[in-house]
Design a protein around this motif. Structure first.
Motif, short mmCIF file in Angstrom:
data_model
loop_
_atom_site.label_atom_id
_atom_site.label_comp_id
_atom_site.label_asym_id
_atom_site.label_seq_id
_atom_site.Cartn_x
_atom_site.Cartn_y
_atom_site.Cartn_z
N MET A 456 0.84 -1.22 0.00
CA MET A 456 0.00 0.00 0.00
C MET A 456 0.86 1.25 0.00
SD MET A 456 -3.05 -1.01 2.66
CE MET A 456 -3.86 0.60 2.52
N LEU A 457 2.02 1.19 0.64
CA LEU A 457 2.91 2.35 0.68
C LEU A 457 3.61 2.57 -0.66
CD1 LEU A 457 4.44 2.03 4.26
CD2 LEU A 457 2.46 3.36 3.51
N LEU A 458 3.45 1.62 -1.58
CA LEU A 458 3.94 1.77 -2.96
C LEU A 458 2.81 2.12 -3.92
CD1 LEU A 458 6.43 -1.24 -3.17
CD2 LEU A 458 7.05 1.17 -3.44
N LYS A 459 1.63 2.39 -3.38
CA LYS A 459 0.45 2.67 -4.20
C LYS A 459 0.60 3.97 -4.97
CE LYS A 459 -2.94 2.61 -1.21
NZ LYS A 459 -3.31 4.00 -1.24
N THR A 460 -0.06 4.00 -6.13
CA THR A 460 -0.30 5.27 -6.83
C THR A 460 -1.79 5.34 -7.13
OG1 THR A 460 0.00 4.38 -9.06
CG2 THR A 460 1.99 5.16 -7.90
N SER A 461 -2.24 6.47 -7.65
CA SER A 461 -3.66 6.66 -7.90
C SER A 461 -4.19 5.79 -9.03
CB SER A 461 -3.94 8.13 -8.21
OG SER A 461 -3.18 8.56 -9.33
N SER A 462 -3.30 5.14 -9.80
CA SER A 462 -3.73 4.29 -10.91
C SER A 462 -3.69 2.81 -10.55
CB SER A 462 -2.85 4.55 -12.14
OG SER A 462 -1.51 4.18 -11.87
N MET A 463 -3.87 2.49 -9.26
CA MET A 463 -3.68 1.12 -8.79
C MET A 463 -4.70 0.16 -9.41
SD MET A 463 -1.17 0.45 -7.00
CE MET A 463 -0.34 -0.91 -6.18
N THR A 464 -4.22 -1.05 -9.73
CA THR A 464 -5.05 -2.14 -10.25
C THR A 464 -4.63 -3.43 -9.57
OG1 THR A 464 -3.50 -2.67 -12.02
CG2 THR A 464 -5.19 -1.01 -12.52
N HIS A 465 -5.41 -4.51 -9.81
CA HIS A 465 -4.98 -5.82 -9.30
C HIS A 465 -3.61 -6.19 -9.85
CE1 HIS A 465 -9.27 -6.12 -8.36
NE2 HIS A 465 -8.98 -7.13 -7.56
N PHE A 466 -3.36 -5.88 -11.12
CA PHE A 466 -2.06 -6.20 -11.71
C PHE A 466 -0.94 -5.44 -10.99
CE2 PHE A 466 -3.84 -7.30 -16.21
CZ PHE A 466 -4.48 -8.41 -15.66
N LYS A 467 -1.17 -4.16 -10.72
CA LYS A 467 -0.13 -3.36 -10.05
C LYS A 467 0.06 -3.79 -8.59
CE LYS A 467 -0.37 0.69 -13.04
NZ LYS A 467 -0.57 2.17 -13.13
N TYR A 468 -1.03 -4.27 -7.96
CA TYR A 468 -0.87 -4.79 -6.60
C TYR A 468 -0.02 -6.07 -6.61
CZ TYR A 468 -3.24 -2.09 -3.01
OH TYR A 468 -3.56 -1.14 -2.07
N ARG A 469 -0.12 -6.87 -7.67
CA ARG A 469 0.76 -8.04 -7.77
C ARG A 469 2.21 -7.58 -7.75
NH1 ARG A 469 1.04 -13.67 -10.77
NH2 ARG A 469 3.30 -13.78 -11.11
N VAL A 470 2.56 -6.60 -8.58
CA VAL A 470 3.93 -6.10 -8.63
C VAL A 470 4.34 -5.51 -7.29
CG1 VAL A 470 5.50 -4.48 -9.76
CG2 VAL A 470 3.77 -5.69 -11.11
N ALA A 471 3.45 -4.71 -6.67
CA ALA A 471 3.78 -4.02 -5.42
C ALA A 471 3.98 -5.02 -4.28
CB ALA A 471 2.69 -3.02 -5.06
N THR A 472 3.13 -6.05 -4.19
CA THR A 472 3.29 -7.02 -3.09
C THR A 472 4.53 -7.88 -3.28
OG1 THR A 472 1.75 -8.50 -4.25
CG2 THR A 472 0.84 -7.10 -2.49
N LEU A 473 4.85 -8.22 -4.52
CA LEU A 473 6.10 -8.96 -4.76
C LEU A 473 7.30 -8.11 -4.40
CD1 LEU A 473 5.24 -10.72 -8.15
CD2 LEU A 473 5.60 -11.85 -5.94
N THR A 474 7.25 -6.82 -4.74
CA THR A 474 8.35 -5.92 -4.38
C THR A 474 8.46 -5.80 -2.87
OG1 THR A 474 8.02 -4.66 -6.42
CG2 THR A 474 9.24 -3.58 -4.65
#
Length: 877
Positions: A456-474
């Motif tokens: 969540m601390l890597l979130k941006t305003s364009s967040m999607t399920h795909f981007k959450y996959r990348v963010a949680t792996l990071t």
């Protein structure tokens, strides 16, 4: 006095016992270096250089907004620095970005909502009033309107829009709607609602006794600033001389507030001890919760939580509901704001509800830790509302992600992400997977919550399920170098059919060599035919020092770029050499500097500005000193010197750009003759963000323009909480003896909400001012009643309303017109005055009659103004 209250429960909530909390304080040793400042400085350098995802066009800048702390509390600190993008000084909606660093200032990751490259005409064709009218039309009823900010909407190459926030109702439900109106056509380009609806479980907690923190015998917790529970109908907390709350009945709003405080205090402690977060907003503050909403639901309105009832008229203020709604608030108060793709926000609320239940760990028959949502409240008589382990089993919600999810109703769309979180925490033993895979064991709910929160601390305003996959792996890779958590995170995403994404990180238990890249300076100005240089800095951020090959691209014809040496060992520097020919057209040119080291590639942007032909009359510009340090709210000065370098002296106008938020620059004088100097004063406000800010001082002459850089360092104090106050309407007219009202609105403009109290000054004789309520939490409103008496003199009065908060004070003015004193209801006619000189055709009021002067007169006579001979009686009024 602050106390801890012991609350004993029977079937619902019953009697209470009081326990006085004690404690001691111990001074902590000061760290050798402030890791927040170190992280912020490293992130600022990355943002200025356009590192990786932070690529930006020549008219774009990043303004730092906040630094969030993540990692593993007590073991590993990570920092997430949030930025907002600007274009030609205008805020860019959807242009936000985040830089992740460790405590040593190593940049671990960069994410951005868009890739820059905006090209927008910033001249609007419609005015703000038209934009506000269009925004108001989007709601059924409108209670409040917050401005119309000219902004750039980050779509394609960008669109110029007005952003207006309207509060009221839409389709019968509360709404705080951000409306984006095209500033050239008036078309509504986008709508974003802060209000998030949710559901929850029972009102009952245990076992006996429960203890909650209260203050001054009321349902307010001053040990957790901003946390208070109030009656929805009165907007006031419950207060008792006995300091005992709750009657054991689930239909009692007071009992509901007991549950609110108990659940929120457990969630607050969970955030601190499991996730390292300070309060709901991340800055040590909570939000107001209102119990008594007449709806079978609960809401996060963007400013407060509103708790409704179930079909049995029981207030649903339990662990699931309160944890879920606070999850919406945490979503809003982390980078990027609340998720806009369907399902993300509701699943985030469910995840924080489950985390709070797990932390509280209540035994049966109370609200035991589980992954059910609404299992006890029985909202509509059908038991649980959602099942995170198997969403399809309870509500028919989808277990798996598909392309239909973004268009699915938001609560149903929460199924896939809820399912992913369960698989991550517990594995697939009791949960079916979408691909038939098996996840033998999860990482546990605490570790799963930590991965999700750091994502969540890597979130941006364009967040999607795909981007959450990348963010949680990071996040998993950064949190756990063994890659065990990373592997389960990846397996859980695969198990709900969210496919692999380009750019997602890989992870091995052996550290992978990696490096960072930065430019100093990140831009340069030359005349056609001239040259300039910059330093390319590299550093090792993972593994061992390794070779980094450096190249440059994107330069226009007539511009040559070389890097010496062309490869370095990470940690070393190189020189970027830029030279131009006389044929290069004036303009601004982005040049991409790329570094390739092992399996990793990073890039930064160098902005080359080419001027026209060298002017006949020219000058040089310098600032001395070229840097200064202030605390937020302080000022600093420097001297701006000009020197004639060729030809004759010319008039030079001085300006400053790149100022941080809340800062102003003043030149004395603002215009000099080349060869003269001026004093530059830079004043900051309490809200100016801490960090190093590069300010460009520009001198524009008739024949030449030159710039110099001043580095302003603002001390690392956290931003002051601040608010604004408005009156609606701002004026009113009454007859003497009558009264009128206006709404006193407050809005949180910086930091967190705070308690605001009101006073009024400037009242005329006999008038009184009453505020209902006398104080509010910023973001809420009060009603001001101005009452006059028959003795109140006729006239127009400016009344100052002062709003005093814990950190700041603001005022607004109201114009009160009193009619009829001495005029008996003669409208706006002035009352006759014995000391006033009158001329023919002047009209006055006196003794309930209108009078018209037919000559020149002063002085009083009984029964009529002045003399009977020179005043015409126009009759009673």
């Amino acid at each position: 006095m602050k106390r801890r209250i012991g609350i004993y429960l029977t079937a619902c909530l019953a009697a209470l016992s009081v326990q006085v909390a004690g404690g001691s304080s111990q001074a902590a040793p000061a760290p050798a270096a402030d890791p927040v400042a170190v992280a912020a400085a490293a992130a600022d350098r990355a943002a200025a250089s356009g590192l990786d995802a932070l690529a930006k066009g020549p008219d774009e800048q990043f303004q730092r907004r906040a630094v969030h702390k993540g990692g593993v509390p007590g073991r590993k600190d990570l920092y997430y620095v949030a930025y907002e993008r600007t274009y030609k000084g205008l805020p860019v909606v959807g242009g936000d970005a985040v830089v992740a660093t460790d405590a040593a200032g190593k940049v671990l990751d960069t994410v951005a909502a868009n890739e820059g490259g905006l090209a927008v005409d910033v001249r609007p064709r419609i005015d703000k009033d038209r934009a506000v009218a269009i925004a108001r039309s989007q709601l059924s009823t409108v209670d409040n309107v917050e401005g119309a900010t000219l902004s750039v909407l980050a779509r394609g190459h960008g669109k110029l829009v007005y952003e207006t926030v309207v509060t009221g109702t839409r389709n019968g439900e509360p709404s705080r709607l951000h409306v984006f109106v095209d500033a050239r056509t008036g078309v509504v380009e986008d709508l974003v609602d802060d209000v998030r609806a949710g559901t929850g479980t029972s009102e009952w907690n245990g076992p006996n006794p429960l203890t909650i923190d209260t203050s001054n015998n009321s349902t307010v917790d001053d040990t957790r600033p901003g946390l208070r529970c109030v009656d929805y109908s009165t907007n006031q907390p419950f207060t008792k001389s006995s300091n005992s709350f709750g009657n054991g009945q689930a239909t009692s709003k007071e009992t509901g507030c007991v549950d609110v405080l108990w659940s929120t205090q457990k969630q607050w402690d969970m955030l601190k001890n499991w996730l390292g977060r300070n309060g709901i907003d991340g800055n040590g503050r909570g939000v107001t919760v209102k119990v008594g909403l007449n709806a079978v639901n609960a809401y996060w309105t963007g400013q407060q939580i509103e708790i409704g009832h179930n079909n049995a008229n029981q207030w649903i203020a339990s662990m699931d509901v309160v944890g879920h709604e606070h999850g919406h608030a945490i979503d809003q108060y982390t980078p990027g704001g609340a998720g806009r793709e369907a399902g993300l926000g509701e699943a985030t609320g469910d995840i924080f509800g489950a985390l709070t239940e797990a932390y509280a760990n209540e035994p049966s028959p109370w609200d035991t830790p589980d992954y059910l949502v609404g299992e006890s409240v029985n909202l509509v008589g059908r038991g649980p509302i959602r099942n995170m382990a198997n969403p399809q089993a309870v509500s028919g919600h989808p277990n798996c992600w598909s392309s239909a999810i973004p268009g699915t109703e938001v609560h149903a769309a929460a199924g896939p992400l809820n399912h992913w979180f369960y698989l991550l925490a517990e594995g697939s033993k009791n949960s079916p997977t979408c691909d038939g895979s098996t996840i033998p064991a999860g990482i546990g709910i605490q570790a799963a919550g930590r991965v999700y929160y750091n994502a969540m601390l890597l979130k941006t305003s364009s967040m999607t399920h795909f981007k959450y996959r990348v963010a949680t792996l990071t996040a998993a890779k950064n949190l756990d170098p063994t890659c065990k958590q990373y592997n389960v995170v990846k397996a859980a995403w695969n198990a709900i059919s969210v496919p692999a994404q380009s750019g997602e990180p890989s992870c091995t238990s052996v550290p992978v060599d990696d490096f960072s890249l930065a430019l100093n300076p990140a831009s340069g100005t030359v005349q056609a035919g001239g040259s300039t240089t910059a330093t390319v800095n590299t550093s090792t951020v993972a593994g061992n020092p390794h070779t980094v090959a450096l190249t440059a691209s994107g330069q226009p014809a007539g511009v040559s770029v070389s890097i010496t040496p062309s490869s370095v060992t990470s940690g070393q520097s190189a020189t970027l050499n830029v030279s131009t020919t006389a044929s290069v057209a004036p303009g601004t040119y982005p040049i991409t500097v790329k570094g390739v080291g092992g399996a990793n590639t990073h890039s930064v942007t160098y902005t080359l500005i080419v001027g026209g032909q060298p002017p006949t009359n020219d000058f040089a510009l310098a600032v001395s000193p070229d840097s200064g340090t202030v605390q937020p709210g302080g000022t600093t000065t420097t001297t701006v010197a000009t020197t004639v370098t060729s030809g004759q002296s010319q008039k030079v106008t001085l300006t400053a750009t790149g100022l941080p938020a809340g800062a102003t620059a003043t030149f004395d004088p603002a215009t000099v003759a080349a060869g003269e100097s001026a004093k530059l004063t830079i004043a900051t406000s309490a809200s100016t963000p801490a960090g190093e800010h590069r300010i460009t001082v520009t001198g524009r002459g008739a024949d030449a323009t030159h710039s110099a850089t001043y580095t302003l360092t603002v001390g690392g104090q956290p931003p002051t909480n601040d608010f604004a106050v408005t009156l609606t309407p701002t004026s009113g007219t009454v007859q003497a003896g009558g009264s009128t009202t206006t709404t006193v609105g407050t809005t949180t403009t910086a930091g967190s909400p705070q308690k605001v109290s009101f006073t009024a000054t400037g009242l005329p004789t006999g008038a009184t001012a009453t505020f209902t309520p006398q104080s509010v939490e910023s973001g809420e409103s009060s009603t001001l009643t101005l009452a006059t008496t028959s003795a109140t003199p006729q006239g127009t009065y400016t009344i100052t309303v002062t709003a005093t908060g814990a950190d700041t004070t603001h005022t607004a003015t109201y114009t009160l017109t009193v009619q009829g004193n001495g005029g008996g209801g003669c409208g706006t006619l002035p009352a006759w005055n014995a000391t006033t000189s009158y001329v023919p055709n002047d009209e006055v009021s006196h003794n309930s009659h209108k009078w018209k002067s037919t000559w020149y007169s002063t002085g009083a006579e009984p029964g009529a103004p002045g003399s009977w001979a020179v005043w015409q009686d126009l009759g009673a009024c």
